[in-house]
Design a protein around this motif. Structure first.
Motif, PDB file in Angstrom:
ATOM      1  N   PRO A  93       0.788  -1.326   0.213  1.00 40.06           N
ATOM      2  CA  PRO A  93       0.207  -0.258  -0.218  1.00 40.06           C
ATOM      3  C   PRO A  93       0.722   1.195   0.323  1.00 40.06           C
ATOM      4  CG  PRO A  93      -0.946  -2.198   1.929  1.00 40.06           C
ATOM      5  CD  PRO A  93       0.297  -2.271   1.327  1.00 40.06           C
ATOM      6  N   LEU A  94       1.939   1.177   0.371  1.00 47.68           N
ATOM      7  CA  LEU A  94       2.830   2.613   0.357  1.00 47.68           C
ATOM      8  C   LEU A  94       3.463   2.637  -1.055  1.00 47.68           C
ATOM      9  CD1 LEU A  94       5.601   1.245   3.257  1.00 47.68           C
ATOM     10  CD2 LEU A  94       3.603   3.415   3.352  1.00 47.68           C
ATOM     11  N   VAL A  95       3.178   1.165  -2.364  1.00 45.17           N
ATOM     12  CA  VAL A  95       3.701   1.982  -3.426  1.00 45.17           C
ATOM     13  C   VAL A  95       2.560   2.748  -3.885  1.00 45.17           C
ATOM     14  CG1 VAL A  95       4.957   1.113  -5.301  1.00 45.17           C
ATOM     15  CG2 VAL A  95       4.955  -0.183  -3.592  1.00 45.17           C
ATOM     16  N   THR A  96       3.470   4.022  -4.618  1.00 45.79           N
ATOM     17  CA  THR A  96       2.178   4.716  -5.359  1.00 45.79           C
ATOM     18  C   THR A  96       2.331   4.661  -7.118  1.00 45.79           C
ATOM     19  OG1 THR A  96       2.745   7.132  -5.549  1.00 45.79           O
ATOM     20  CG2 THR A  96       1.460   6.139  -3.945  1.00 45.79           C
ATOM     21  N   HIS A  97       3.331   4.446  -7.502  1.00 45.89           N
ATOM     22  CA  HIS A  97       3.594   4.476  -8.660  1.00 45.89           C
ATOM     23  C   HIS A  97       4.829   3.548  -9.081  1.00 45.89           C
ATOM     24  CE1 HIS A  97       2.904   8.540  -7.595  1.00 45.89           C
ATOM     25  NE2 HIS A  97       1.971   8.051  -9.150  1.00 45.89           N
ATOM     26  N   GLU A  98       4.776   3.279 -10.265  1.00 45.44           N
ATOM     27  CA  GLU A  98       5.654   1.943 -10.633  1.00 45.44           C
ATOM     28  C   GLU A  98       5.637   2.511 -11.964  1.00 45.44           C
ATOM     29  OE1 GLU A  98       4.656  -2.603 -10.252  1.00 45.44           O
ATOM     30  OE2 GLU A  98       2.982  -1.989  -8.864  1.00 45.44           O
ATOM     31  N   PHE A  99       7.431   1.985 -12.372  1.00 44.37           N
ATOM     32  CA  PHE A  99       7.983   2.586 -13.604  1.00 44.37           C
ATOM     33  C   PHE A  99       8.737   1.343 -14.011  1.00 44.37           C
ATOM     34  CE2 PHE A  99       7.209   6.437 -11.843  1.00 44.37           C
ATOM     35  CZ  PHE A  99       6.815   7.131 -13.339  1.00 44.37           C
ATOM     36  N   PRO A 100       9.610   0.719 -15.395  1.00 48.29           N
ATOM     37  CA  PRO A 100      10.839  -0.009 -16.018  1.00 48.29           C
ATOM     38  C   PRO A 100      11.876   0.759 -15.578  1.00 48.29           C
ATOM     39  CG  PRO A 100       9.198   1.044 -18.056  1.00 48.29           C
ATOM     40  CD  PRO A 100       8.596   1.936 -16.474  1.00 48.29           C
ATOM     41  N   LEU A 101      13.154   0.156 -15.061  1.00 53.08           N
ATOM     42  CA  LEU A 101      14.461   0.866 -14.946  1.00 53.08           C
ATOM     43  C   LEU A 101      14.507   1.870 -16.271  1.00 53.08           C
ATOM     44  CD1 LEU A 101      16.220   0.282 -13.087  1.00 53.08           C
ATOM     45  CD2 LEU A 101      17.366  -1.229 -14.443  1.00 53.08           C
ATOM     46  N   ASP A 102      14.091   1.091 -16.935  1.00 50.78           N
ATOM     47  CA  ASP A 102      14.505   2.562 -18.215  1.00 50.78           C
ATOM     48  C   ASP A 102      13.738   3.290 -17.696  1.00 50.78           C
ATOM     49  OD1 ASP A 102      12.526   2.062 -19.109  1.00 50.78           O
ATOM     50  OD2 ASP A 102      12.970   1.188 -21.243  1.00 50.78           O
ATOM     51  N   ARG A 103      12.789   4.010 -17.372  1.00 50.70           N
ATOM     52  CA  ARG A 103      12.190   4.964 -17.049  1.00 50.70           C
ATOM     53  C   ARG A 103      12.432   5.401 -15.149  1.00 50.70           C
ATOM     54  NH1 ARG A 103       6.067   3.982 -17.960  1.00 50.70           N
ATOM     55  NH2 ARG A 103       6.001   6.621 -17.498  1.00 50.70           N
ATOM     56  N   LEU A 108      12.410   9.367 -10.380  1.00 49.65           N
ATOM     57  CA  LEU A 108      13.446  10.480  -9.664  1.00 49.65           C
ATOM     58  C   LEU A 108      12.579  11.801  -9.875  1.00 49.65           C
ATOM     59  CD1 LEU A 108      15.555  10.152  -7.668  1.00 49.65           C
ATOM     60  CD2 LEU A 108      17.316  10.971  -9.611  1.00 49.65           C
ATOM     61  N   ALA A 109      12.438  11.780 -10.530  1.00 50.87           N
ATOM     62  CA  ALA A 109      11.722  13.536 -10.541  1.00 50.87           C
ATOM     63  C   ALA A 109      10.275  12.945  -9.933  1.00 50.87           C
ATOM     64  CB  ALA A 109      10.976  13.648 -12.023  1.00 50.87           C
ATOM     65  N   LEU A 110      10.098  11.616  -9.441  1.00 53.63           N
ATOM     66  CA  LEU A 110       8.060  11.966  -9.147  1.00 53.63           C
ATOM     67  C   LEU A 110       8.720  12.334  -7.886  1.00 53.63           C
ATOM     68  CD1 LEU A 110       4.839  11.613  -9.738  1.00 53.63           C
ATOM     69  CD2 LEU A 110       6.248   9.128  -9.402  1.00 53.63           C
ATOM     70  N   VAL A 111      10.091  11.669  -7.161  1.00 55.88           N
ATOM     71  CA  VAL A 111      10.054  11.145  -5.842  1.00 55.88           C
ATOM     72  C   VAL A 111      10.303  13.006  -5.913  1.00 55.88           C
ATOM     73  CG1 VAL A 111      11.723  10.206  -4.367  1.00 55.88           C
ATOM     74  CG2 VAL A 111      10.394   8.540  -6.018  1.00 55.88           C
ATOM     75  N   GLY A 112      10.798  13.497  -5.755  1.00 55.50           N
ATOM     76  CA  GLY A 112      11.330  14.664  -5.915  1.00 55.50           C
ATOM     77  C   GLY A 112      10.716  15.657  -6.187  1.00 55.50           C
ATOM     78  N   GLY A 113       9.640  15.261  -6.620  1.00 59.60           N
ATOM     79  CA  GLY A 113       8.490  16.664  -6.747  1.00 59.60           C
ATOM     80  C   GLY A 113       7.574  16.986  -5.942  1.00 59.60           C
ATOM     81  N   GLY A 114       7.401  17.236  -4.983  1.00 61.20           N
ATOM     82  CA  GLY A 114       7.039  17.407  -3.481  1.00 61.20           C
ATOM     83  C   GLY A 114       5.217  16.727  -3.966  1.00 61.20           C
ATOM     84  N   LYS A 120       5.697   5.297  -2.742  1.00 55.56           N
ATOM     85  CA  LYS A 120       6.992   5.168  -2.640  1.00 55.56           C
ATOM     86  C   LYS A 120       7.255   5.092  -4.336  1.00 55.56           C
ATOM     87  CE  LYS A 120       8.718   4.717   1.053  1.00 55.56           C
ATOM     88  NZ  LYS A 120      10.111   5.662   1.722  1.00 55.56           N
ATOM     89  N   VAL A 121       8.008   5.120  -5.027  1.00 57.21           N
ATOM     90  CA  VAL A 121       8.323   4.530  -5.930  1.00 57.21           C
ATOM     91  C   VAL A 121       8.809   3.317  -6.246  1.00 57.21           C
ATOM     92  CG1 VAL A 121       8.831   5.959  -8.404  1.00 57.21           C
ATOM     93  CG2 VAL A 121       7.657   7.214  -6.450  1.00 57.21           C
ATOM     94  N   LEU A 122       8.093   2.818  -7.096  1.00 59.04           N
ATOM     95  CA  LEU A 122       8.786   1.514  -7.003  1.00 59.04           C
ATOM     96  C   LEU A 122       9.651   1.079  -8.850  1.00 59.04           C
ATOM     97  CD1 LEU A 122      10.019  -2.095  -6.242  1.00 59.04           C
ATOM     98  CD2 LEU A 122       7.202  -2.323  -7.261  1.00 59.04           C
ATOM     99  N   LEU A 123      10.572   1.105  -9.255  1.00 58.66           N
ATOM    100  CA  LEU A 123      11.471   0.416 -10.427  1.00 58.66           C
ATOM    101  C   LEU A 123      10.851  -1.044 -10.661  1.00 58.66           C
ATOM    102  CD1 LEU A 123      14.284   2.800 -10.466  1.00 58.66           C
ATOM    103  CD2 LEU A 123      11.936   3.586 -11.794  1.00 58.66           C
ATOM    104  N   ARG A 124      11.140  -1.545 -11.350  1.00 62.25           N
ATOM    105  CA  ARG A 124      11.319  -2.597 -11.876  1.00 62.25           C
ATOM    106  C   ARG A 124      11.419  -3.072 -12.805  1.00 62.25           C
ATOM    107  NH1 ARG A 124       7.772  -5.971  -9.352  1.00 62.25           N
ATOM    108  NH2 ARG A 124       5.587  -5.356  -8.902  1.00 62.25           N
ATOM    109  N   PRO A 125      12.559  -4.081 -12.884  1.00 60.34           N
ATOM    110  CA  PRO A 125      13.805  -4.618 -13.892  1.00 60.34           C
ATOM    111  C   PRO A 125      13.576  -4.699 -15.613  1.00 60.34           C
ATOM    112  CG  PRO A 125      14.204  -6.378 -12.218  1.00 60.34           C
ATOM    113  CD  PRO A 125      13.284  -4.243 -11.460  1.00 60.34           C
TER     114      PRO A 125
END
Length: 125
Positions: A93-103, A108-114, A120-125
């Motif tokens: 439930p803490l993960v609000t967004h998922e992206f493939p590793l190439d994004r 990172l911009a989303l995490v730092g956007g405030g 939490k933003v999850l990166l998937r390989p």
């Protein structure tokens, strides 16, 4: 200002345990305001330069217990891993967004956007 805001402004929170996970500039101090007198605050976020400090007067008067995960023993980490593996804790439930590793840059911009809607933003390989 609402009643709850006034309470927080005086530092009379109602929670016995507050777990801070964001590491945003104001969340350590805000977490202390959410904790009731004698409560515990656990700081797990990765703070950077510019983060606001915890008021030492509030800390003393409220008799708060502050813990930092990064100072935890290896046994504490083993307990956390065990709790995840047994399904006692679900970080999903803490993960609000998922992206493939190439994004990575976009994530990172989303995490730092405030944006307060970003957890939490999850990166998937």
């Amino acid at each position: 200002m609402g009643t709850r805001s006034a309470e927080l402004g005086r530092g009379t929170g109602t929670f016995g345990l507050v777990v801070e996970t964001a590491g945003a500039p104001t969340t350590a101090a805000s977490s202390c305001l959410l904790a009731r007198r004698g409560g515990r605050v656990v700081l797990t976020g990765m703070f950077s330069a510019g983060a606001t400090g915890i008021d030492p007067v509030h800390l003393s008067v409220s008799q708060l217990e502050i813990r930092s995960v990064f100072g935890a023993s290896s046994a504490a980490w083993a307990d956390a891993v065990r709790a995840f593996s047994l399904g006692l804790l679900d970080p999903g439930p803490l993960v609000t967004h998922e992206f493939p590793l190439d994004r990575f840059d976009e994530a990172l911009a989303l995490v730092g956007g405030g944006d307060p809607g970003t957890g939490k933003v999850l990166l998937r390989p």
